[in-house]
Design a protein around this motif. Structure first.
Motif, mmCIF file in Angstrom:
data_model
loop_
_atom_site.group_PDB
_atom_site.id
_atom_site.type_symbol
_atom_site.label_atom_id
_atom_site.label_comp_id
_atom_site.label_asym_id
_atom_site.label_seq_id
_atom_site.Cartn_x
_atom_site.Cartn_y
_atom_site.Cartn_z
ATOM 1 N N LEU A 292 -6.194 10.050 4.901
ATOM 2 C CA LEU A 292 -5.959 9.379 3.591
ATOM 3 C C LEU A 292 -6.719 10.537 2.661
ATOM 4 C CD1 LEU A 292 -5.775 5.453 4.266
ATOM 5 C CD2 LEU A 292 -4.520 6.847 3.500
ATOM 6 N N ILE A 293 -8.214 10.598 2.444
ATOM 7 C CA ILE A 293 -8.748 11.141 1.892
ATOM 8 C C ILE A 293 -8.115 12.553 1.405
ATOM 9 C CG2 ILE A 293 -11.216 12.555 1.512
ATOM 10 C CD1 ILE A 293 -10.867 9.566 1.072
ATOM 11 N N LEU A 294 -7.944 13.268 2.471
ATOM 12 C CA LEU A 294 -7.569 14.812 1.711
ATOM 13 C C LEU A 294 -5.656 14.763 0.805
ATOM 14 C CD1 LEU A 294 -5.937 17.641 4.577
ATOM 15 C CD2 LEU A 294 -4.176 16.650 3.368
ATOM 16 N N LEU A 295 -5.126 13.626 1.543
ATOM 17 C CA LEU A 295 -3.603 12.914 0.424
ATOM 18 C C LEU A 295 -4.482 12.616 -1.168
ATOM 19 C CD1 LEU A 295 -1.752 10.723 2.080
ATOM 20 C CD2 LEU A 295 -1.200 13.051 2.010
ATOM 21 N N GLY A 299 -4.061 15.040 -5.431
ATOM 22 C CA GLY A 299 -3.168 13.817 -5.502
ATOM 23 C C GLY A 299 -2.418 12.781 -5.674
ATOM 24 N N VAL A 300 -2.148 12.271 -4.500
ATOM 25 C CA VAL A 300 -1.734 11.554 -4.068
ATOM 26 C C VAL A 300 -2.020 10.429 -4.223
ATOM 27 C CG1 VAL A 300 -0.279 10.247 -2.347
ATOM 28 C CG2 VAL A 300 -0.965 13.061 -2.167
ATOM 29 N N LYS A 301 -1.616 9.622 -5.147
ATOM 30 C CA LYS A 301 -1.726 8.111 -5.718
ATOM 31 C C LYS A 301 -2.276 7.104 -4.821
ATOM 32 C CE LYS A 301 -2.766 10.390 -9.714
ATOM 33 N NZ LYS A 301 -2.366 11.134 -9.392
ATOM 34 N N TRP A 302 -1.283 6.581 -3.885
ATOM 35 C CA TRP A 302 -1.328 5.394 -3.239
ATOM 36 C C TRP A 302 -0.473 6.398 -1.657
ATOM 37 C CZ3 TRP A 302 3.761 4.621 -1.520
ATOM 38 C CH2 TRP A 302 4.690 5.138 -1.947
ATOM 39 N N SER A 342 -9.837 8.934 -3.888
ATOM 40 C CA SER A 342 -9.926 7.110 -3.294
ATOM 41 C C SER A 342 -7.977 7.825 -3.448
ATOM 42 C CB SER A 342 -9.796 6.372 -4.565
ATOM 43 O OG SER A 342 -9.572 6.250 -5.778
ATOM 44 N N ILE A 343 -7.890 6.900 -2.975
ATOM 45 C CA ILE A 343 -6.212 6.236 -3.001
ATOM 46 C C ILE A 343 -6.155 4.922 -2.423
ATOM 47 C CG2 ILE A 343 -6.550 6.660 -0.086
ATOM 48 C CD1 ILE A 343 -3.738 8.424 -0.909
#
Length: 582
Positions: A292-295, A299-302, A342-343
């Protein structure tokens, strides 16, 4: 209930995916499922949103699926068809079919749910009855089955795989169904042209729906890998402490490969839809803290995953001796990470999602929709406090419908109408929810999740992809191939084009689907198809690296079950076991 009571927000999210069925060396398709689902499910699902302008849902399209849809469109445009079954639909003289071609038609054209996709059509059922009478004769049956039989069978197979919205609105399809038999070359060409138009129009249709605000489209790491396993095999043990792992301690260069899948997905999404994807459905909802941190770093928001992951993560984060009732913690998104990376993560309601995937096909549409709405109303009534519940219903958007009457036409039509007109329900999308949640004094709930327990939407673990002898063997074969790839790359022996082809082939081999099918909970026939294709993909990787494939790739990895009792023929699995969801 007071008039000021906040509404329930429904995040209804359909996931669309097919693995790459192409042989990367020959360019030929090995299995036809991409184009069949395109003319049936992807077409119908777009139609229902076009027909219900008040409804709002989200779709997740895996890039490797869209790659293939574009490839099929190119085949239709060029006339050079590389899918053997599709090419046979246009064969001028069906009397001159080879033995292999006749066997391909017979082996392919009765695949589907017989009760919903074959039995309703009298002429198709007649063809099946003839086949079952002759089947005990083995290949000698072919002496009794004429070229006209083969023509009628291949037409009816494709008619059965045509979306209900197409049957109701296409005069060409209605003409063919009314004719019923004795299909000519001209008839088959008509069917072919209808299919070509459907597939060419799919991506533009979904792009138009998003442009009008009716849907949100998200993406998945390009070739659908299990990101946490690429990053660390040991993440398996968050949910399965004693699971045996592959012989290799780590997937070689896994973080670099995970980043490549994410970056490619973002680039292709921008190209196809004219805008970046705000969110991702990680393949199989497979997440870990690191993934999730990699995402977030890309730039992945969710992101979204399963309810079991949330329960395990709450235990891990707060060392709780027990969880409160699920309605107190499930119906809100959770923030993962720190201020820098964060995501927001959504967690599916497994019970509601599985009702659509596995139970409602057996109910009348009225009863199924009433039951679904009733459960949402219960959630609304019992939700504590002033903050509204946010309910995420996330599931496969393609494989369920062949088990529904009329490909789910009545269920989906009535569902969207009931939800979009309900006084206490607001249909929304993940990006809208994230934007609202982050506004000061939004009144929407957000949870904080200090630690994520690695797992997927299936049982909250990775048991579907790793931890058994056959699945681990698959990983070992992939690790060996990746090491060979790394050696050849380091030697610099490949041209730029050769390296690009080998890298693409490696990415295909890293997809989750091959490991999904290994195991005795799937039918032997399905396991054999995907086992063979996985080993074929690995062999092709060695060939593209200009190496001889190891002899271990000549041996089957998994046998599957002699008789499939798996729900929905193995194409879908429940988020929870059937026992725990009752």
């Amino acid at each position: 209930m007071t008039a000021s009571h906040p509404k329930l927000y429904l995040n209804l999210y359909w996931h669309m995916h097919q693995p790459d069925y192409r042989d990367s060396i020959s360019g030929e398709y090995v299995l036809p499922w991409t184009y069949l689902h395109a003319i049936k499910d992807y077409t119908d699902m777009a139609y229902h949103l076009e027909s219900n302008p008040a409804a709002r849902v989200s779709f997740n399209f895996v890039p490797v699926l869209l790659d293939q849809l574009e490839d099929y469109a190119d085949q239709f445009n060029s006339g050079k068809i590389r899918d053997p079954l599709l090419a046979l639909l246009l064969r001028e003289d069906m009397k001159s079919l080879t033995l292999d071609e006749r066997c391909l038609i017979l082996e392919s054209c009765f695949k589907g749910h017989h009760e919903k996709m074959l039995a309703p059509f009298e002429h198709y059922q007649c063809l099946y009855n003839m086949y079952t009478k002759l089947e005990p004769r083995g290949k000698s049956m072919l002496n009794y089955l004429s070229g006209q039989y083969m023509a009628d069978l291949i037409v009816w197979y494709h008619l059965a795989w045509t979306g209900e919205s197409v049957r109701r609105n296409s005069s060409e399809i209605q003409m063919l169904m009314n004719k019923g038999s004795q299909f000519t070359l001209e008839d088959r060409q008509v069917l072919f042209r209808v299919m070509a138009d459907l597939i060419r129009g799919l991506i533009p249709r979904y792009r138009a729906l998003e442009a009008t605000g009716r849907i949100e489209i998200s993406t998945t790491p390009h070739y659908h890998p299990i990101l946490p396993l690429l990053l660390d095999f040991r993440s398996t043990r968050d949910a399965m402490p004693y699971a045996p792992l592959p012989r290799y301690p780590q997937y070689p260069g896994g973080r670099q490969r995970a980043c490549a899948h994410v970056q490619e997905a973002q680039e292709f999404h921008q190209h196809r839809f004219g805008k970046a994807s705000n969110g991702m459905w990680p393949a199989e909802g497979a997440v870990s803290q690191e993934a999730l941190i990699l995402l977030a770093q890309h730039g992945v928001k969710w992101a979204a995953t399963g309810e079991g992951v949330l329960a395990n993560s709450l235990y891990k984060s707060f060392d709780s001796s027990g969880l409160p009732p699920r309605h107190e913690y499930l119906y809100k998104p959770y923030r993962v990470g720190n201020e820098q990376d964060s995501i927001m993560c959504f967690f599916r309601d497994d019970q509601l999602s599985d009702k659509i995937g596995f139970e409602y096909a057996n109910l009348h549409a009225d009863s199924a929709v009433a039951d679904f709405v009733h459960h949402l109303e219960q959630i609304y009534e019992q939700h504590p406090g002033e903050q509204p519940p946010i309910v995420s219903v996330i599931l496969d958007g393609e494989n369920a419908w062949e088990y529904y009457p009329y490909n789910g036409y009545y269920f989906l039509s009535q569902l969207y109408t009931a939800l979009s007109t309900h006084e206490h329900i607001t249909m929304t999308t993940p990006s809208d929810l994230v934007q609202r949640c982050l506004q000061p004094d939004s009144g929407l709930p957000i949870g904080e999740l200090p630690a994520v327990a690695a797992g997927s939407w299936v049982y909250g673990s990775f048991s579907t992809w790793i931890g058994s002898s056959d699945k681990n063997k698959g990983w070992d074969l992939l690790c060996e191939a990746k090491q060979a790839y790394d050696r050849v790359v380091q030697q610099g022996a490949l041209t730029e084009a050769e390296l690009a082809a080998a890298t693409r082939q490696l990415a295909i081999c890293e997809g989750s689907d091959w490991f999904w099918w290994f195991g005795d909970y799937n039918s032997g026939l399905s396991v054999s198809s995907f086992d063979h294709l996985f080993r074929r993909n690995l062999s092709n990787l060695y060939h593209l690296l200009q190496l001889d494939p190891p002899h271990t790739l000549d041996q089957a990895i998994s046998a599957g079950s002699a008789s499939s009792t798996a729900a929905n023929a193995g194409t879908m699995r429940r988020g929870q076991s059937a026992e725990s969801s009752t």
